[in-house]
Design an enzyme around this catalytic site. Structure first.
Site, PDB file in Angstrom:
ATOM      1  N   SER A 166     -55.215 -11.401  -2.707  1.00  0.00           N
ATOM      2  CA  SER A 166     -55.494 -10.635  -3.920  1.00  0.00           C
ATOM      3  C   SER A 166     -55.884  -9.178  -3.726  1.00  0.00           C
ATOM      4  CB  SER A 166     -56.581 -11.328  -4.738  1.00  0.00           C
ATOM      5  OG  SER A 166     -56.000 -12.363  -5.474  1.00  0.00           O
ATOM      6  N   LYS A 189     -63.872  -4.764  -9.243  1.00  0.00           N
ATOM      7  CA  LYS A 189     -63.154  -5.834  -9.934  1.00  0.00           C
ATOM      8  C   LYS A 189     -64.158  -6.559 -10.827  1.00  0.00           C
ATOM      9  CE  LYS A 189     -60.206  -9.771  -8.426  1.00  0.00           C
ATOM     10  NZ  LYS A 189     -59.694 -10.464  -7.213  1.00  0.00           N
ATOM     11  N   SER A 223     -54.721 -10.930  -7.415  1.00  0.00           N
ATOM     12  CA  SER A 223     -55.449 -10.869  -8.665  1.00  0.00           C
ATOM     13  C   SER A 223     -56.215  -9.565  -8.878  1.00  0.00           C
ATOM     14  CB  SER A 223     -56.428 -12.039  -8.751  1.00  0.00           C
ATOM     15  OG  SER A 223     -57.408 -11.942  -7.737  1.00  0.00           O
TER      16      SER A 223
END
Ligand code: GLN
Length: 457
Positions: free
Chosen positions: A163, A64, A139
């Site tokens: 997330s 990420k 996310s």
């Protein structure tokens, strides 16, 4: 779906080239913000030449884009950090690299990890792997999508309030949010320090366990890390599974409930004991979360002032204008909303009424979990009340977006491990995940249980 062992059969160069090729072929998903191609190819050659060895030698992965990693900027999906080149790497990335894994790119996310759909990215939303008119979840949406599309066998994410679990559920892959403190947060862009965790997406419970095993352990640079307790295991006993009543109400989509029930039935026919349990404090968990987390965000994001980090606003005359314009231009609306809420609940007149009260309620929630874990090994329920929603469906109403986090925030506030495991797809072909929650440090047990119920077992 592709596993770590499938990539291990190839040479490192072939594995990395395959992953890079697939990444380029799937650009329309907007799952990756950058590729670390040159560095990845160089490392692949070093693996093939025998200079780098380890348990993940030559295995490509994605992080990420809020992990500091070499080879591309670390943007946190904001324009503020658009050109920020990490001076160090996150401990998690370092540990994987020490075992020979090769990072090939950086995944899209909601800016600074604030969100549940990846629509808050300054670089446009990632698209769902099963239906491009729908959200990837968030996310860590990009990391879930690259795993679901078989670009890489695993990808790292962060989970502060869901997330990793929610995008895993929306894309049909395994997602692990470990016990708070399992993996060092050093070198990862901070969101809310008391619930931020580092975890992984993978296609099997075994692969996820291997990656977690490698990343776990004490780090002198993160004082909240626990001594390594993570030992991958196989299930050698029957468990007591508590079905959380509050997670199975009519507010949850019927097809989500049905798939979760199907998973529970399977556990029952495998000989596990199923009981219904009550977690009344769940009702207050969103209120607690959306006070405590913005409070910590407002503090953690104070460092982005245009002086120490990232892009600086131009044409300013005073220091106040420099701070103000830099932050106005560099943060997305959701970041600003949270900074404002957080500053409000921490302000002298409201600290007692909001922040302190939320922390007290959090203790009650933790007590409820502890009581349940005296009789249950695992708590089970959905990850999210719905499958992946349509792009744009919730963007106009932030509260609606927050409500979708109802099932994931409580384990985050309690610091307990929770994983998302595929439970099947709806009639419309959308994946649905089941959430398995355990007591602190039961991460490996959760994965062993998940493995025992995996399709090909
Ligand atoms: N959707 C939650 C939020 O917006 C979770 C975010 C996260 O875990 N990073 O706060």
């Amino acid at each position: 779906m592709v596993k770590i062992s499938d990539y291990a059969r190839m040479s490192a160069l072939e594995a990395v080239q395959t992953a890079l090729h697939k990444a380029k072929e799937n650009e329309q998903y907007n799952a990756l913000l950058s590729l670390t191609e040159d560095r990845a190819l160089r490392r692949a050659q070093a693996v093939d030449g025998g200079e780098i060895t380890g348990r993940l030698a030559g295995i490509p992965f994605v992080v990420k884009d809020n992990f500091l990693a070499y080879g591309a900027p670390t943007t946190a999906a904001s324009t503020l950090l658009k050109e920020f080149m990490a001076p160090i790497q996150a401990t998690a990335v370092e540990k994987l690299e020490a075992e020979g894994a090769i990072c090939i790119g950086k995944a899209n996310l909601d800016a600074f990890a604030h969100g549940g759909s990846t629509e808050n990215s300054a670089y446009g939303p990632a698209k769902n792997s099963h239906d491009t008119s729908r959200v990837a979840g968030g996310s860590s949406g990009g990391s879930a999508v690259v795993t679901a599309l078989d670009i890489v066998p695993f990808a790292l994410g962060t989970d502060t309030g869901g997330s990793i679990r929610q995008p895993a559920s929306f894309n049909g892959v395994v997602g692990v949010k470990p016990t708070y403190g399992t993996v060092s947060r050093y070198g990862v862009v901070a969101m809310a320090s008391s619930t931020d965790t580092i975890g992984t997406f993978a296609t099997t419970a075994d692969d996820a366990a291997l990656v977690m095993d490698i990343m776990a352990g004490t780090d002198e640079r993160d004082m909240t890390t626990l001594p390594d307790f993570f030992v991958p295991t196989t299930l050698d006993k029957k468990l007591t599974i508590g079905v959380v009543k509050q997670f199975m109400t009519d507010d949850v989509d019927a097809d989500v409930r049905q798939l979760v029930r199907g998973y529970i039935e399977k556990a029952k026919s495998d000989g596990h004991t199923i009981v219904e349990v009550d977690l009344p404090m769940i009702e207050y968990s969103l209120a607690m979360y959306y006070i405590i987390v913005p409070a910590e965000i407002s503090s953690n994001l104070a460092r982005y002032d245009g002086i120490r980090y990232g892009t600086r606003a131009e044409g300013v005359k005073t220091l106040a204008e420099l701070y103000g314009k830099t932050r106005d231009q560099g943060f997305v609306t959701e970041n600003k909303r949270r900074i404002m809420i957080g500053s409000y609940v921490l302000s002298s007149g409201f600290f007692d009424a909001y922040y302190q009260k939320a922390q007290k309620a959090r203790t009650l929630l933790i007590n409820e979990f502890n009581t349940l874990f005296q009789t249950c090994d695992v708590l089970v329920g959905p990850v999210s009340p719905t499958p992946a929603f349509k792009l744009g469906e919730n963007t106009a109403d932030p509260v609606k977006m927050y409500l979708a986090d109802i099932m994931t925030v409580a384990p985050s506030l309690a610091g307990v491990p929770a994983i998302s495991v595929p439970a099947g797809v709806t009639e419309g072909g959308l994946p649905v995940g089941v959430q398995l929650i355990g007591q602190q440090k039961s991460d490996a047990l959760l994965l062993a249980f998940a493995k025992s119920l995996e399709e090909d077992n």
